[in-house]
Write a protein that holds these residues in place. Structure first.
Motif, short mmCIF file in Angstrom:
data_model
loop_
_atom_site.label_atom_id
_atom_site.label_comp_id
_atom_site.label_asym_id
_atom_site.label_seq_id
_atom_site.Cartn_x
_atom_site.Cartn_y
_atom_site.Cartn_z
N GLY A 139 -56.56 -29.10 -15.70
CA GLY A 139 -56.61 -28.94 -17.16
C GLY A 139 -55.35 -29.49 -17.82
O GLY A 139 -55.41 -30.19 -18.83
N ILE A 140 -54.19 -29.20 -17.20
CA ILE A 140 -52.91 -29.68 -17.76
C ILE A 140 -52.87 -31.22 -17.69
O ILE A 140 -52.45 -31.89 -18.63
CB ILE A 140 -51.72 -29.06 -16.98
N LEU A 141 -53.35 -31.77 -16.57
CA LEU A 141 -53.35 -33.24 -16.44
C LEU A 141 -54.23 -33.88 -17.52
O LEU A 141 -53.88 -34.90 -18.11
CB LEU A 141 -53.88 -33.65 -15.05
N VAL A 142 -55.39 -33.25 -17.77
CA VAL A 142 -56.29 -33.78 -18.80
C VAL A 142 -55.64 -33.72 -20.17
O VAL A 142 -55.62 -34.71 -20.92
CB VAL A 142 -57.62 -32.98 -18.81
N PHE A 143 -55.07 -32.57 -20.47
CA PHE A 143 -54.41 -32.39 -21.76
C PHE A 143 -53.32 -33.44 -21.96
O PHE A 143 -53.27 -34.15 -22.96
CB PHE A 143 -53.77 -30.98 -21.80
N GLY A 144 -52.46 -33.54 -20.93
CA GLY A 144 -51.33 -34.48 -21.01
C GLY A 144 -51.81 -35.91 -21.16
O GLY A 144 -51.35 -36.66 -22.04
N THR A 145 -52.77 -36.30 -20.31
CA THR A 145 -53.25 -37.69 -20.34
C THR A 145 -53.87 -38.02 -21.69
O THR A 145 -53.60 -39.07 -22.28
CB THR A 145 -54.31 -37.91 -19.24
N ALA A 146 -54.71 -37.08 -22.19
CA ALA A 146 -55.40 -37.35 -23.46
C ALA A 146 -54.39 -37.48 -24.60
O ALA A 146 -54.49 -38.39 -25.43
CB ALA A 146 -56.40 -36.23 -23.75
N THR A 173 -53.26 -45.04 -11.79
CA THR A 173 -52.16 -44.69 -12.67
C THR A 173 -51.05 -44.17 -11.77
O THR A 173 -51.25 -43.18 -11.06
CB THR A 173 -52.59 -43.57 -13.65
N ARG A 174 -49.89 -44.87 -11.80
CA ARG A 174 -48.88 -44.62 -10.77
C ARG A 174 -48.51 -43.14 -10.60
O ARG A 174 -48.60 -42.60 -9.51
CB ARG A 174 -47.64 -45.47 -11.04
N ILE A 175 -48.15 -42.47 -11.71
CA ILE A 175 -47.67 -41.10 -11.53
C ILE A 175 -48.79 -40.09 -11.23
O ILE A 175 -48.52 -38.97 -10.82
CB ILE A 175 -46.84 -40.58 -12.73
N LEU A 176 -50.01 -40.48 -11.48
CA LEU A 176 -51.11 -39.52 -11.24
C LEU A 176 -51.78 -39.73 -9.88
O LEU A 176 -52.67 -38.97 -9.51
CB LEU A 176 -52.17 -39.66 -12.36
N LYS A 177 -51.34 -40.78 -9.19
CA LYS A 177 -52.01 -41.17 -7.95
C LYS A 177 -52.18 -40.01 -6.96
O LYS A 177 -53.23 -39.86 -6.33
CB LYS A 177 -51.21 -42.29 -7.30
N ILE A 178 -51.12 -39.19 -6.86
CA ILE A 178 -51.21 -38.12 -5.85
C ILE A 178 -52.29 -37.09 -6.18
O ILE A 178 -52.67 -36.31 -5.33
CB ILE A 178 -49.86 -37.37 -5.66
N PHE A 179 -52.78 -37.11 -7.39
CA PHE A 179 -53.81 -36.12 -7.75
C PHE A 179 -55.23 -36.65 -7.59
O PHE A 179 -56.18 -36.01 -8.00
CB PHE A 179 -53.63 -35.68 -9.21
N ARG A 180 -55.36 -37.84 -7.01
CA ARG A 180 -56.69 -38.47 -7.04
C ARG A 180 -57.76 -37.69 -6.27
O ARG A 180 -58.94 -37.80 -6.57
CB ARG A 180 -56.62 -39.92 -6.58
N HIS A 181 -57.34 -36.90 -5.29
CA HIS A 181 -58.36 -36.15 -4.54
C HIS A 181 -58.59 -34.74 -5.11
O HIS A 181 -59.42 -34.00 -4.59
CB HIS A 181 -57.96 -36.05 -3.06
N LEU A 182 -57.86 -34.42 -6.16
CA LEU A 182 -57.97 -33.07 -6.74
C LEU A 182 -59.41 -32.72 -7.19
O LEU A 182 -59.92 -31.66 -6.83
CB LEU A 182 -56.99 -32.95 -7.92
N PRO A 183 -60.09 -33.61 -7.93
CA PRO A 183 -61.45 -33.26 -8.37
C PRO A 183 -62.40 -32.98 -7.20
O PRO A 183 -63.11 -31.97 -7.20
CB PRO A 183 -61.91 -34.49 -9.16
N ALA A 184 -62.38 -33.85 -6.18
CA ALA A 184 -63.30 -33.66 -5.06
C ALA A 184 -62.97 -32.37 -4.31
O ALA A 184 -63.87 -31.58 -3.98
CB ALA A 184 -63.24 -34.85 -4.11
N LEU A 185 -61.68 -32.12 -4.10
CA LEU A 185 -61.26 -30.92 -3.38
C LEU A 185 -61.71 -29.66 -4.13
O LEU A 185 -62.31 -28.74 -3.56
CB LEU A 185 -59.72 -30.92 -3.24
N ASN A 186 -61.43 -29.68 -5.40
CA ASN A 186 -61.75 -28.54 -6.24
C ASN A 186 -63.25 -28.22 -6.23
O ASN A 186 -63.69 -27.07 -6.07
CB ASN A 186 -61.35 -28.93 -7.67
N ASN A 187 -64.05 -29.27 -6.40
CA ASN A 187 -65.51 -29.06 -6.44
C ASN A 187 -66.06 -28.65 -5.09
O ASN A 187 -67.00 -27.86 -5.02
CB ASN A 187 -66.21 -30.32 -6.95
N THR A 188 -65.47 -29.19 -4.00
CA THR A 188 -65.95 -28.79 -2.67
C THR A 188 -65.71 -27.30 -2.47
O THR A 188 -66.60 -26.58 -2.00
CB THR A 188 -65.19 -29.59 -1.58
#
Ligand code: TRP
Length: 416
Positions: free
Chosen positions: A385-392, A83-98
């Motif tokens: 959380g904001i990304l999830v809310f917005g996307t949904a 998803t073009r505008i969300l691309k920069i966040f793709r590593h957020l989940p892995a970073l956060n969980n690490t």
């Protein structure tokens, strides 16, 4: 993009999915954070604030994450990547969980060591837990942390159904039995009413921003929100073709209900035995490693109760840590599992060393432990959380407008 599933990974069964999310939600946060927070921040008045945060924000984000994972059949990383505008966040989940797992693993290592020491104590007839071993020999904590990470990684490597689901399906009913047994024990020894009054007695609190943000932050942490765990688990469940939103809401209520019930019952148990033995209420590591071992040496059948208690805490830590480790992975190779396991362990050692050297090591005025906690809970989790809310919301509105299922990037169809 349809996620080409490796047949060895398999998908969750519906019951396994709900139990695994309950397992992820029920963790150390329920044991050493929530009860103390509640008791010290206004008893049932705080509970009320917490329940409002849970219902207004926690459960909706939980349901949104679950539905996004299930309807897109993609991990958050894959979805953001396409998803073009969300691309920069793709590593957020892995970073956060690490980051979260690296300090979670430290505490879980302590728990594992405490469990082993409690067994040794029972076998050798010692008076109290060999606590000085943990404090004086930091290497023992390092080894225990390594063992804990290795167990977590091994379970994830076995796949979704044979690893994560099997673990949760076996241990969650066991947890329920243990917790009810401990409540019965407290009741039988007349401790229960003391704990009940302490925890639930309403005390006046002034509703401040700090109080609400603490309650909200805990709602996020305890439901494992804001790091992609729920989304990732949702994508491992076969696509719900019939009423995905209704079943998401139903699952969300079950998970949030089980998590809250567990937190209240464990709090009741802890405060009952503390007050029943005239000890002061405490929280965090102090509660588990300093105060409770003394309590266990005073109560009838203390050694057995101590082992049972540490088994319970260990199991809670494990079902939560596997969820974080699962999100950190991009491929499922053994090599990647080992690499990520060692990375988590190395970060956790950094934390242990900084806390255990003669003078605590600080970077920018705080220990790495505090920094990791602050960055994740104050910045990265709310951002996700904001990304999830917005996307949904956007996907939902577009789907309603189009009156037809929305296309997932490169995917066939998605009703949300
Ligand atoms: N919910 C767990 C607890 O209460 C911790 C946890 C597991 C978690 N997975 C998570 C927290 C993902 C944040 C994000 O202890």
């Amino acid at each position: 993009m349809k996620c080409a599933r490796n047949p060895k990974i398999q998908a969750f069964t519906r019951m396994g999915f709900v139990l695994s999310l309950c397992g992820s939600a029920i963790g150390l946060g329920n044991i050493w954070k929530f009860p103390t927070m509640m008791a010290s921040s206004g008893g049932s008045s705080f509970l009320l604030v917490y329940l409002v945060c849970l219902c207004l924000i926690g459960i909706p984000v939980l349901v949104f994450e679950m539905i996004l994972g299930n309807t897109t059949q993609m991990t958050p990383r894959a979805y953001f990547k396409h998803t073009r505008i969300l691309k920069i966040f793709r590593h957020l989940p892995a970073l956060n969980n690490t980051l979260i797992l690296s300090f979670y693993a430290v505490i879980s290592g302590w728990i594992l060591l405490a469990l082993l020491l409690s067994v040794q104590k029972a076998l050798t007839g010692q008076e109290t837990l060999n606590y000085h071993l943990m404090v004086n020999y930091p290497w023992s904590l390092g080894l225990a942390g390594l063992l804990f990470v290795a167990i977590t990684a091994t379970i994830c490597q076995r796949g979704i159904r044979d690893g994560i689901e099997k673990l949760n399906v076996i241990v969650l009913p066991m947890l329920m039995v243990i917790i009810l047994g401990l409540v019965a024990y407290c009741f039988g020894h007349g401790f229960l009413s003391l704990g009940f009054d302490y925890m639930f007695g309403a005390r006046n609190v002034s509703l401040s921003v700090g109080l609400v943000s603490a309650a909200l932050g805990h709602a996020f942490f305890t439901l494992s929100l804001g790091t992609g765990v729920v989304w990732t688990y949702g994508h491992f469940l076969a696509k719900e073709r019939h009423k995905p939103v209704a079943s998401g809401i139903q699952n969300g209520l079950i998970i949030a209900g089980a998590d809250t019930a567990f937190a209240l019952l464990i709090g009741l148990i802890i405060f009952s035995v503390l007050l029943g033995t005239h000890m002061n209420a405490a929280g965090g590591p102090d509660l588990i490693f300093r105060v409770l071992p003394v309590v266990f040496s005073k109560i009838p059948l203390g050694s057995v109760i101590e082992i049972v208690f540490f088994v319970l805490v260990f199991v809670c830590a494990l079902t939560s840590s596997v969820s974080m480790f699962e999100v950190m992975r991009h491929t499922r190779t053994v090599r990647e599992t080992i690499r990520l396991g060692l990375l988590t362990w190395a970060l956790s050692i950094l934390t242990v060393v900084s806390l255990n050297t003669p003078s605590t090591i600080t970077v920018f005025g705080a220990t790495p432990f505090v920094h990791f906690d602050t960055i994740t809970t104050r910045v990265l989790m709310p951002l996700f959380g904001i990304l999830v809310f917005g996307t949904a919301i956007i996907r939902g509105v577009l789907a309603i407008k189009a009156r037809r299922p929305l296309k997932t990037p490169h995917a066939s169809s998605s009703p949300l």
